[in-house]
Enzyme design. Structure first.
Site, PDB file in Angstrom:
ATOM      1  CE  LYS A   1      20.701  69.330  10.607  1.00 29.65           C
ATOM      2  NZ  LYS A   1      20.915  69.775   9.223  1.00 29.65           N
TER       3      LYS A   1
ATOM      4  CG  HIS B   1      18.219  72.766  -0.692  1.00 27.57           C
ATOM      5  ND1 HIS B   1      19.407  73.023  -0.056  1.00 27.57           N
ATOM      6  CD2 HIS B   1      17.365  72.391   0.283  1.00 27.57           C
ATOM      7  CE1 HIS B   1      19.260  72.830   1.239  1.00 27.57           C
ATOM      8  NE2 HIS B   1      18.028  72.451   1.473  1.00 27.57           N
TER       9      HIS B   1
ATOM     10  CD  GLU C   1      22.107  71.130   5.683  1.00 27.65           C
ATOM     11  OE1 GLU C   1      22.479  70.484   6.684  1.00 27.65           O
ATOM     12  OE2 GLU C   1      20.983  71.641   5.594  1.00 27.65           O
TER      13      GLU C   1
HETATM   14  C1  MEV Z   1      17.900  71.345   7.418  1.00 27.46           C
HETATM   15  O1  MEV Z   1      19.288  71.170   7.610  1.00 27.46           O
HETATM   16  C2  MEV Z   1      17.332  72.237   8.495  1.00 27.46           C
HETATM   17  C3  MEV Z   1      15.815  72.426   8.466  1.00 27.46           C
HETATM   18  O2  MEV Z   1      15.157  71.159   8.484  1.00 27.46           O
HETATM   19  C4  MEV Z   1      15.451  73.234   9.693  1.00 27.46           C
HETATM   20  C5  MEV Z   1      13.962  73.341   9.958  1.00 27.46           C
HETATM   21  O3  MEV Z   1      13.205  72.456   9.517  1.00 27.46           O
HETATM   22  O4  MEV Z   1      13.575  74.330  10.619  1.00 27.46           O
HETATM   23  C6  MEV Z   1      15.356  73.123   7.209  1.00 27.46           C
END
Ligand code: MEV
Length: 432
Positions: free
Chosen positions: A268, A382, A84
């Protein structure tokens, strides 16, 4: 203008080979380890064929190095295997901010893992429990015989806890927890062997029938904790004041603390920092994932693994506590040359040190996500990262990269043909 060289360029603007060369210069990494990390000397097919069944090849993922991490006063280059974008950059950026206050402080509890023994068919589970507890010393002594090397290294069985599960779909039963200090191993093998060994004795003592004998991934006796302080002044950027960013991060955390739907995504984001190091070091990331999420629900409601608040000086303070069953010996960590090289790159030789780095990177990754989410959103970052890759691929020079990235993002066209056209336009303007 003086020509850019590999010595003067920023790490992220170098080619992969030049980045590796810089790491070799900075850390004294050996040629063999560098080859293992570059992929040239990675996992051989013969070794892979011995790791799992029905092997047909090996599968590659990018390995990047997060920069600027300082954990317990030591600088650590952090290898991360992940698909990612933005993860390595996000972690590095937050590690840079954390350096203002000395970086991350982390520690671990003793590496105690739990093995479970399920005991069924008991006419009186409560008295069977007491009988088992009365034999605790004998059971621990028998478990200790299983792994003399573990004993020699200072580990071994530590405790026996017996739980009565009063309400289950099959009625009441007992569960014995064998607690084992596994030192620098992940511990699944040591624990599973020990609980299998104890099962017949447990049946004799209780008169019951043992069914499952297996490690628990809720490794809540093997915790890693990290803490970081970020100066509020260091959080300001663009039109956002440091106070705005700090308060936004705390409000974003409160959302995760109160709501499981948000907590799952928040956690996550933490695992975005944790898993890539687990993979780089050959550790069982499914085990750590299982333990992390079970720990997040330990009070009966799933919640955030981290906390964010402010200290008396008004600076942002974050903490992360989670189970981290990781090893520096055994399993894929021993077999995979890249895993060994990753440990050496970090200068790590104990599971505790590894867990301290991992929990710090998890906290940094959480901060990167919350900072972006509470300000400009994550898509902008991003896009800039993607635009940077496109600018590099189009052949931009170091001094052109920032301007080209900005132009690509403003145009909303992040494609190599567009980047080349802009470069050609700039070069024509220079020559006119
Ligand atoms: C994306 O891989 C992880 C996020 O969604 C974590 C979060 O929302 O805190 C950006």
């Amino acid at each position: 203008m003086a020509a850019e060289t590999d010595q003067t360029k920023k790490f992220y603007n170098l080619s992969p080979a030049a980045r590796l060369a810089r790491l070799i210069a900075e850390t004294g990494l050996s040629g063999a380890d560098a080859a293992a990390l570059s992929g040239e000397g990675g996992l051989a097919i013969d070794a892979a064929d011995h790791m799992i069944e029905n092997v047909i090849g090996t599968f590659s993922l990018p390995i990047g190095v997060a920069r600027y991490f300082r954990v317990n006063g030591r600088d650590v280059p952090v290898p991360m295997v992940v698909e990612e974008p933005s993860i390595v950059a996000g972690a590095s950026f937050m590690a840079k901010l954390a350096r203002g206050t000395g970086g991350f402080i982390a520690h671990t509890t003793p590496p105690e893992m739990i093995g479970q023994i399920q005991i069924l068919d008991l006419s009186d589970p409560a008295s069977a429990r007491l009988k088992l507890l009365a034999e605790k010393e004998a059971l621990l002594a028998e478990a200790a015989q299983v792994d003399p090397i573990l004993l020699k290294l200072g580990g071994g069985p530590r405790d026996l806890v017996v739980r009565l599960i009063e309400d289950s779909p099959i009625g009441p039963f007992l569960v014995a927890h064998l607690v084992v200090d596994v030192v620098d191993a992940m511990g699944a093998n040591a624990v599973n062997t020990a609980v299998e060994r104890l099962a017949p004795r447990v049946e004799r003592i209780t008169g019951g029938r043992v069914l499952l004998r297996i490690l628990s991934n809720l490794a809540d006796r093997r915790l890693a904790r990290a803490r970081v302080t970020i100066r509020t002044t260091d959080l300001a950027f663009g039109d956002f004041s440091g106070e705005d960013v700090r308060d936004g991060i705390i409000q974003a955390w409160a959302f995760a603390a109160a709501d499981p739907y948000r907590a799952a995504t928040h956690n996550k984001g933490i695992m975005n920092g944790v898993d890539p190091i687990l993979i780089a070091t050959g550790n069982d990331w499914r085990a750590v994932e299982a333990g992390a999420h079970a720990y997040a629900a330990r009070d009966g409601r799933y919640t955030s693994l981290s906390t964010w608040g402010q200290d008396a000086a008004g600076d942002l303070v974050g903490t992360l506590e989670m189970p981290l069953a990781v090893g520096t010996i055994g399993g894929a960590t021993r077999v995979h040359p890249g895993a060994q090289a990753s440990l050496r790159l970090m200068g790590i030789d104990s599971a505790a040190e590894l867990a301290e780095v991992i929990v710090s990177v998890g906290l940094a990754q959480n901060l990167a996500a919350l900072r972006a989410l509470a300000t400009e959103g994550i898509q902008r970052g991003h896009m800039s990262l993607h635009a940077r890759q496109v600018a590099l691929a189009a052949g931009a020079q170091e001094e052109q990269i920032d301007a080209l990235v900005q132009r690509l993002v403003t145009d909303g066209i992040i494609r190599i043909d567009h980047a080349r056209a802009i470069l050609a336009e700039w070069s024509k303007e220079d020559h006119d």
